[in-house]
Design an enzyme around this catalytic site. Structure first.
Site, PDB file in Angstrom:
ATOM      1  N   ASP A  35      25.891  73.616  79.550  1.00 11.54           N
ATOM      2  CA  ASP A  35      25.544  72.727  78.430  1.00 11.54           C
ATOM      3  C   ASP A  35      25.877  73.362  77.083  1.00 11.54           C
ATOM      4  OD1 ASP A  35      24.580  70.386  77.336  1.00 11.54           O
ATOM      5  OD2 ASP A  35      22.485  71.019  77.372  1.00 11.54           O
ATOM      6  N   ASN A  37      28.706  72.364  74.983  1.00 13.01           N
ATOM      7  CA  ASN A  37      30.107  72.324  74.530  1.00 13.01           C
ATOM      8  C   ASN A  37      30.245  71.604  73.196  1.00 13.01           C
ATOM      9  OD1 ASN A  37      30.742  73.499  76.939  1.00 13.01           O
ATOM     10  ND2 ASN A  37      31.661  71.675  77.865  1.00 13.01           N
ATOM     11  N   GLY A  38      29.556  70.461  73.080  1.00 15.12           N
ATOM     12  CA  GLY A  38      29.667  69.645  71.863  1.00 15.12           C
ATOM     13  C   GLY A  38      29.126  70.389  70.655  1.00 15.12           C
ATOM     14  N   HIS A  52      34.767  71.087  75.041  1.00 10.28           N
ATOM     15  CA  HIS A  52      34.942  70.942  76.496  1.00 10.28           C
ATOM     16  C   HIS A  52      36.135  71.773  76.968  1.00 10.28           C
ATOM     17  CE1 HIS A  52      31.811  68.041  76.584  1.00 10.28           C
ATOM     18  NE2 HIS A  52      32.483  67.072  76.000  1.00 10.28           N
ATOM     19  N   SER A  81      25.513  61.812  86.453  1.00 11.15           N
ATOM     20  CA  SER A  81      25.520  60.353  86.630  1.00 11.15           C
ATOM     21  C   SER A  81      25.042  59.663  85.361  1.00 11.15           C
ATOM     22  CB  SER A  81      24.642  59.967  87.828  1.00 11.15           C
ATOM     23  OG  SER A  81      23.378  60.584  87.736  1.00 11.15           O
ATOM     24  N   LEU A 146      33.990  82.992  98.133  1.00 10.73           N
ATOM     25  CA  LEU A 146      33.061  82.174  97.341  1.00 10.73           C
ATOM     26  C   LEU A 146      33.234  80.688  97.662  1.00 10.73           C
ATOM     27  CD1 LEU A 146      31.155  81.881  94.776  1.00 10.73           C
ATOM     28  CD2 LEU A 146      33.273  81.608  93.473  1.00 10.73           C
ATOM     29  N   ARG A 203      20.738  77.496  82.768  1.00  7.44           N
ATOM     30  CA  ARG A 203      21.154  76.448  81.830  1.00  7.44           C
ATOM     31  C   ARG A 203      21.436  77.091  80.481  1.00  7.44           C
ATOM     32  NH1 ARG A 203      19.427  70.267  81.004  1.00  7.44           N
ATOM     33  NH2 ARG A 203      20.878  69.819  79.317  1.00  7.44           N
ATOM     34  N   SER A 211      17.681  67.875  83.712  1.00 10.58           N
ATOM     35  CA  SER A 211      18.609  66.749  83.523  1.00 10.58           C
ATOM     36  C   SER A 211      19.146  66.207  84.854  1.00 10.58           C
ATOM     37  CB  SER A 211      19.767  67.152  82.597  1.00 10.58           C
ATOM     38  OG  SER A 211      19.290  67.546  81.332  1.00 10.58           O
TER      39      SER A 211
HETATM   40  C1  IPE Z   1      23.640  67.999  81.676  1.00 10.36           C
HETATM   41  O1  IPE Z   1      23.898  68.077  80.321  1.00 10.36           O
HETATM   42  C2  IPE Z   1      24.866  67.543  82.417  1.00 10.36           C
HETATM   43  C3  IPE Z   1      25.954  68.508  82.527  1.00 10.36           C
HETATM   44  C4  IPE Z   1      25.943  69.743  82.089  1.00 10.36           C
HETATM   45  C5  IPE Z   1      27.128  68.036  83.203  1.00 10.36           C
HETATM   46  P1  IPE Z   1      23.587  66.882  79.330  1.00 10.36           P
HETATM   47  O2  IPE Z   1      24.032  67.332  77.980  1.00 10.36           O
HETATM   48  O3  IPE Z   1      24.188  65.618  79.844  1.00 10.36           O
HETATM   49  O4  IPE Z   1      22.001  66.758  79.416  1.00 10.36           O
HETATM   50  P2  IPE Z   1      20.953  66.117  78.422  1.00 10.36           P
HETATM   51  O5  IPE Z   1      21.431  64.719  78.101  1.00 10.36           O
HETATM   52  O6  IPE Z   1      20.917  66.953  77.186  1.00 10.36           O
HETATM   53  O7  IPE Z   1      19.657  66.159  79.154  1.00 10.36           O
HETATM   54  C1  IPE Z   2      28.086  70.054  78.424  1.00  8.15           C
HETATM   55  O1  IPE Z   2      28.183  70.044  77.047  1.00  8.15           O
HETATM   56  C2  IPE Z   2      29.230  69.342  79.111  1.00  8.15           C
HETATM   57  C3  IPE Z   2      28.875  68.059  79.721  1.00  8.15           C
HETATM   58  C4  IPE Z   2      27.685  67.510  79.731  1.00  8.15           C
HETATM   59  C5  IPE Z   2      29.929  67.344  80.380  1.00  8.15           C
HETATM   60  P1  IPE Z   2      27.695  68.820  76.211  1.00  8.15           P
HETATM   61  O2  IPE Z   2      28.844  67.863  76.039  1.00  8.15           O
HETATM   62  O3  IPE Z   2      26.472  68.211  76.753  1.00  8.15           O
HETATM   63  O4  IPE Z   2      27.395  69.500  74.795  1.00  8.15           O
HETATM   64  P2  IPE Z   2      26.133  69.245  73.881  1.00  8.15           P
HETATM   65  O5  IPE Z   2      24.929  69.438  74.739  1.00  8.15           O
HETATM   66  O6  IPE Z   2      26.252  67.843  73.368  1.00  8.15           O
HETATM   67  O7  IPE Z   2      26.245  70.260  72.812  1.00  8.15           O
HETATM   68 MG    MG Z   3      24.499  68.511  76.508  1.00  5.16          MG
END
Ligand code: IPE
Ligand code: IPE
Ligand code: MG
Length: 261
Positions: A35, A37-38, A52, A81, A146, A203, A211
């Site tokens: 989690d 990346n954004g 990403h 999902s 692995l 996480r 999540s």
């Molecule tokens: C969980 O991250 C899903 C993945 C890492 C693929 P999210 O960013 O979607 O989770 P929430 O929305 O913050 O709970």
């Molecule tokens: C995790 O990073 C990747 C996926 C859920 C696919 P996010 O895209 O959720 O990044 P944040 O949590 O918005 O920073």
């Molecule tokens: Mg996220």
């Protein structure tokens, strides 16, 4: 990478792995909620998709470090999902990254004796993605190093609902008696059938929630939440998480601490 994590890495490698009472305990199955990346990208004035893209490098590092440590299963939460709630362009980009990962990295994974398995609901996925996932699983099915488990379009509640539906069908036609439905039967109908439960769930990004990830399987997993964003997750961070795991006392409801693995 921060220097604290580096120190942790150096210290860990100085200790004997597995077996020695004072040594590092290596989890058999590590599952990671990748989690942040954004937020990593936004903090740098970049687009979320750039985050990403950079996250893919961390995936490679996580695979390499798992092999180095002797972890048997590495599960990576790649698309949930619930991630369908994101803007269509971001979803398309994430699907594109999965395609790219399999096209670019599959040969290397195979050469390194990595077995690829995929969990999640494939029904809603495009035919070409389904074909790529099938190809990755088939090509690597005899590998014994692995096991890399890609959780794609995965949600634990969806997985449990699908398992319950399959068992209900067997009960309805009289193949299974209601009394025979037990924990082992449910586990055997999950996407993770035949895999050990995760010992360690990591996480990144500072969020402290699951999540909808491996809700059944993580019943007794050790949870490690790390503040860094996924693109910053490097070998030192991985070692830091394993060290934290190694220091945990697992009791599984009993009173005496049991070995972590
Ligand atoms: C969980 O991250 C899903 C993945 C890492 C693929 P999210 O960013 O979607 O989770 P929430 O929305 O913050 O709970
Ligand atoms: C995790 O990073 C990747 C996926 C859920 C696919 P996010 O895209 O959720 O990044 P944040 O949590 O918005 O920073
Ligand atoms: Mg996220």
């Amino acid at each position: 990478m921060n220097s604290k994590a580096n120190d942790a890495g150096a210290e860990i490698l100085a200790t004997p792995a597995e077996g020695d009472a004072g040594g590092l305990r290596i989890p058999r199955h590590v599952a990671i909620i990748m989690d942040g990346n954004g937020r990593w990208a936004q903090g740098r004035g970049l687009t979320r998709t750039e985050g990403h893209r950079r996250g893919m490098e961390s995936v490679r590092t996580a695979v390499e470090t798992s092999r180095e440590l002797g972890v048997s299963y590495l599960t990576l939460f790649s698309f949930s999902s619930e991630n369908w709630a994101r803007p269509p362009l971001e979803i398309q980009f994430l699907f594109g990254l999965l395609r790219l990962f399999i096209q670019r990295d599959l040969a290397d994974l195979h050469r390194n004796d990595v077995r690829v398995r995929v969990i999640g609901n494939r029904v809603r996925l495009a035919a070409d993605i389904r074909a790529l996932l099938d190809q990755a699983e088939t090509l690597t099915c005899h590998n014994r190093g692995l096991t890399l488990v890609i959780a794609f379009n995965y949600g634990a509640r969806d997985e449990i609902a699908r398992a319950v539906r399959a068992i209900a069908e067997d009960v309805a036609v009289g193949r299974v008696a209601p009394d025979a439905v037990d924990e082992a039967m449910i586990a055997a109908h999950l996407d993770t059938a035949s895999m050990p439960d995760p010992d360690l769930v990591i996480r990144t990004s500072g969020e402290m929630r699951l999540s909808n990830f491996l809700l059944w399987q993580a019943a007794y997993a050790e949870l490690v939440f790390m503040p860094l964003f996924w693109p910053d997750f490097d070998r030192a961070a991985y070692l830091e998480a394993v060290k934290e795991y190694s220091n945990r006392a697992r009791r599984f409801g009993g009173i005496a601490a049991r070995r972590s693995t």
